[in-house]
Design a protein around this motif. Structure first.
Motif, PDB file in Angstrom:
ATOM      1  N   UNK A 149       0.841  -1.188   0.000  1.00  0.00           N
ATOM      2  CA  UNK A 149       0.000   0.000   0.000  1.00  0.00           C
ATOM      3  C   UNK A 149       0.876   1.237   0.000  1.00  0.00           C
ATOM      4  N   UNK A 150       0.306   2.325  -0.311  1.00  0.00           N
ATOM      5  CA  UNK A 150       1.043   3.585  -0.372  1.00  0.00           C
ATOM      6  C   UNK A 150       0.682   4.293  -1.655  1.00  0.00           C
ATOM      7  N   UNK A 151       0.911   5.555  -1.684  1.00  0.00           N
ATOM      8  CA  UNK A 151       0.564   6.352  -2.853  1.00  0.00           C
ATOM      9  C   UNK A 151       1.717   6.382  -3.839  1.00  0.00           C
ATOM     10  N   UNK A 152       2.021   5.189  -4.366  1.00  0.00           N
ATOM     11  CA  UNK A 152       3.082   5.029  -5.361  1.00  0.00           C
ATOM     12  C   UNK A 152       2.556   4.158  -6.490  1.00  0.00           C
ATOM     13  N   UNK A 153       3.160   4.279  -7.660  1.00  0.00           N
ATOM     14  CA  UNK A 153       2.711   3.504  -8.805  1.00  0.00           C
ATOM     15  C   UNK A 153       3.845   2.758  -9.462  1.00  0.00           C
ATOM     16  N   UNK A 154       3.509   2.029 -10.498  1.00  0.00           N
ATOM     17  CA  UNK A 154       4.476   1.300 -11.306  1.00  0.00           C
ATOM     18  C   UNK A 154       4.862   2.190 -12.476  1.00  0.00           C
ATOM     19  N   UNK A 155       6.150   2.408 -12.679  1.00  0.00           N
ATOM     20  CA  UNK A 155       6.626   3.272 -13.748  1.00  0.00           C
ATOM     21  C   UNK A 155       7.069   2.426 -14.927  1.00  0.00           C
ATOM     22  N   UNK A 156       6.508   2.718 -16.096  1.00  0.00           N
ATOM     23  CA  UNK A 156       6.839   1.982 -17.309  1.00  0.00           C
ATOM     24  C   UNK A 156       8.151   2.476 -17.902  1.00  0.00           C
ATOM     25  N   UNK A 157       8.823   1.628 -18.692  1.00  0.00           N
ATOM     26  CA  UNK A 157      10.050   2.087 -19.348  1.00  0.00           C
ATOM     27  C   UNK A 157       9.738   3.137 -20.409  1.00  0.00           C
ATOM     28  N   UNK A 158      10.624   4.114 -20.543  1.00  0.00           N
ATOM     29  CA  UNK A 158      10.488   5.146 -21.562  1.00  0.00           C
ATOM     30  C   UNK A 158      11.238   4.686 -22.813  1.00  0.00           C
ATOM     31  N   UNK A 205       0.043  -1.612  -8.217  1.00  0.00           N
ATOM     32  CA  UNK A 205      -0.086  -0.867  -6.961  1.00  0.00           C
ATOM     33  C   UNK A 205      -1.503  -0.309  -6.845  1.00  0.00           C
ATOM     34  N   UNK A 206      -2.064  -0.376  -5.659  1.00  0.00           N
ATOM     35  CA  UNK A 206      -3.435   0.085  -5.425  1.00  0.00           C
ATOM     36  C   UNK A 206      -3.399   1.419  -4.698  1.00  0.00           C
ATOM     37  N   UNK A 207      -4.074   2.415  -5.275  1.00  0.00           N
ATOM     38  CA  UNK A 207      -4.105   3.758  -4.693  1.00  0.00           C
ATOM     39  C   UNK A 207      -5.532   4.288  -4.790  1.00  0.00           C
ATOM     40  N   UNK A 208      -6.055   4.801  -3.700  1.00  0.00           N
ATOM     41  CA  UNK A 208      -7.371   5.440  -3.714  1.00  0.00           C
ATOM     42  C   UNK A 208      -7.234   6.806  -4.377  1.00  0.00           C
ATOM     43  N   UNK A 209      -7.993   7.046  -5.437  1.00  0.00           N
ATOM     44  CA  UNK A 209      -8.000   8.330  -6.160  1.00  0.00           C
ATOM     45  C   UNK A 209      -6.581   8.826  -6.445  1.00  0.00           C
ATOM     46  N   UNK A 210      -5.816   8.134  -7.299  1.00  0.00           N
ATOM     47  CA  UNK A 210      -4.420   8.521  -7.536  1.00  0.00           C
ATOM     48  C   UNK A 210      -4.265   9.941  -8.051  1.00  0.00           C
ATOM     49  N   UNK A 211      -5.238  10.438  -8.806  1.00  0.00           N
ATOM     50  CA  UNK A 211      -5.152  11.806  -9.318  1.00  0.00           C
ATOM     51  C   UNK A 211      -5.172  12.834  -8.182  1.00  0.00           C
ATOM     52  N   UNK A 212      -5.642  12.434  -7.020  1.00  0.00           N
ATOM     53  CA  UNK A 212      -5.656  13.321  -5.851  1.00  0.00           C
ATOM     54  C   UNK A 212      -4.536  13.002  -4.861  1.00  0.00           C
ATOM     55  N   UNK A 213      -4.103  11.749  -4.799  1.00  0.00           N
ATOM     56  CA  UNK A 213      -3.198  11.317  -3.735  1.00  0.00           C
ATOM     57  C   UNK A 213      -1.754  11.085  -4.135  1.00  0.00           C
ATOM     58  N   UNK A 214      -1.456  10.940  -5.410  1.00  0.00           N
ATOM     59  CA  UNK A 214      -0.052  10.794  -5.816  1.00  0.00           C
ATOM     60  C   UNK A 214       0.472  12.175  -6.173  1.00  0.00           C
ATOM     61  N   UNK A 215       1.393  12.648  -5.375  1.00  0.00           N
ATOM     62  CA  UNK A 215       1.969  13.972  -5.576  1.00  0.00           C
ATOM     63  C   UNK A 215       3.090  13.856  -6.602  1.00  0.00           C
ATOM     64  N   UNK A 216       3.039  14.662  -7.633  1.00  0.00           N
ATOM     65  CA  UNK A 216       4.060  14.704  -8.675  1.00  0.00           C
ATOM     66  C   UNK A 216       4.308  13.328  -9.313  1.00  0.00           C
ATOM     67  N   UNK A 217       3.286  12.713  -9.939  1.00  0.00           N
ATOM     68  CA  UNK A 217       3.493  11.411 -10.586  1.00  0.00           C
ATOM     69  C   UNK A 217       4.414  11.529 -11.800  1.00  0.00           C
ATOM     70  N   UNK A 218       5.129  10.468 -12.086  1.00  0.00           N
ATOM     71  CA  UNK A 218       6.030  10.445 -13.233  1.00  0.00           C
ATOM     72  C   UNK A 218       5.279   9.999 -14.483  1.00  0.00           C
ATOM     73  N   UNK A 219       5.670  10.489 -15.653  1.00  0.00           N
ATOM     74  CA  UNK A 219       5.057  10.026 -16.893  1.00  0.00           C
ATOM     75  C   UNK A 219       5.244   8.518 -17.043  1.00  0.00           C
ATOM     76  N   UNK A 220       4.180   7.844 -17.452  1.00  0.00           N
ATOM     77  CA  UNK A 220       4.241   6.401 -17.611  1.00  0.00           C
ATOM     78  C   UNK A 220       3.847   5.645 -16.356  1.00  0.00           C
ATOM     79  N   UNK A 221       3.333   6.340 -15.347  1.00  0.00           N
ATOM     80  CA  UNK A 221       2.941   5.687 -14.104  1.00  0.00           C
ATOM     81  C   UNK A 221       1.586   5.013 -14.267  1.00  0.00           C
TER      82      UNK A 221
END
Length: 177
Positions: A38-47, A138-154
């Motif tokens: 858990x946590x407000x983090x995501x999986x980042x895809x390769x660029x 990764x599971x995040x409740x409302x990621x558009x509100x809870x992930x601060x400064x997400x990286x492209x490809x998340x």
């Protein structure tokens, strides 16, 4: 004695069926190859510089295409756009640093690969080789509100809306099954 234990551990690790937990102590579902905590983090895809330059990939391969700043998946011999029509950005809104300059300065190890399960010749950076297990995003409740400064490809699974959420550098895109 210590060397024997290390040798047995290495031998066992090579031939054992792998399950990996990231950000937690153990995998909680036996049908999972890769599971995130858990946590407000995501999986980042390769660029990649362009999906046109990506060859030899299999269906299901996912990347962030720097040409048009979109998240794409290889599907039925073509690339399917998982972003909305708005192009994203690779410029960090806090530091104003363009992530492409950081990536271009890094030396790519083209033979690098991490496989979970029985290793095959399937190309990719992270390959889940199991035929009877899946990856849980990764599971995040409302990621558009809870992930601060997400990286492209998340990518994350939005537990509030129950959708796949993909960030292209500018906006989140939400995909229902």
């Amino acid at each position: 004695m210590k060397n024997i234990i290390i040798l047995y551990s290495t031998f066992f690790a090579i031939f054992a069926s792998a399950q990996v937990a990231v950000g937690k102590t153990a995998v909680s579902n036996t049908s999972v190859s890769l599971e995130f905590g858990t946590g407000n983090r995501g999986l980042l895809l390769p660029w990649v510089t362009s999906t046109a330059s990506v060859t030899g990939v299999v269906n299901g391969t996912m990347v962030y295409d720097l040409t048009d700043k979109k998240v794409k998946v290889k599907y039925s011999a073509a690339w399917k756009d998982l972003s909305i029509n708005t192009a994203g950005t690779t410029v960090d809104p806090i530091s104003s640093v363009d992530g492409i300059t950081i990536q271009n300065a890094a030396t790519e190890a083209t033979n690098s690969k991490f496989a979970i399960g029985t290793v095959t010749a399937t190309p990719g950076i992270l390959v889940l080789e199991d035929t009877d297990k899946a990856m849980v995003l990764p599971k995040v409740a409302s990621p558009h509100l809870n992930i601060i400064n997400p990286a492209p490809g998340m990518m994350v699974y939005d537990t509030t809306a129950k959708v796949l959420s993909v960030f292209n550098g500018s906006v989140w895109t939400f995909w229902r099954p």
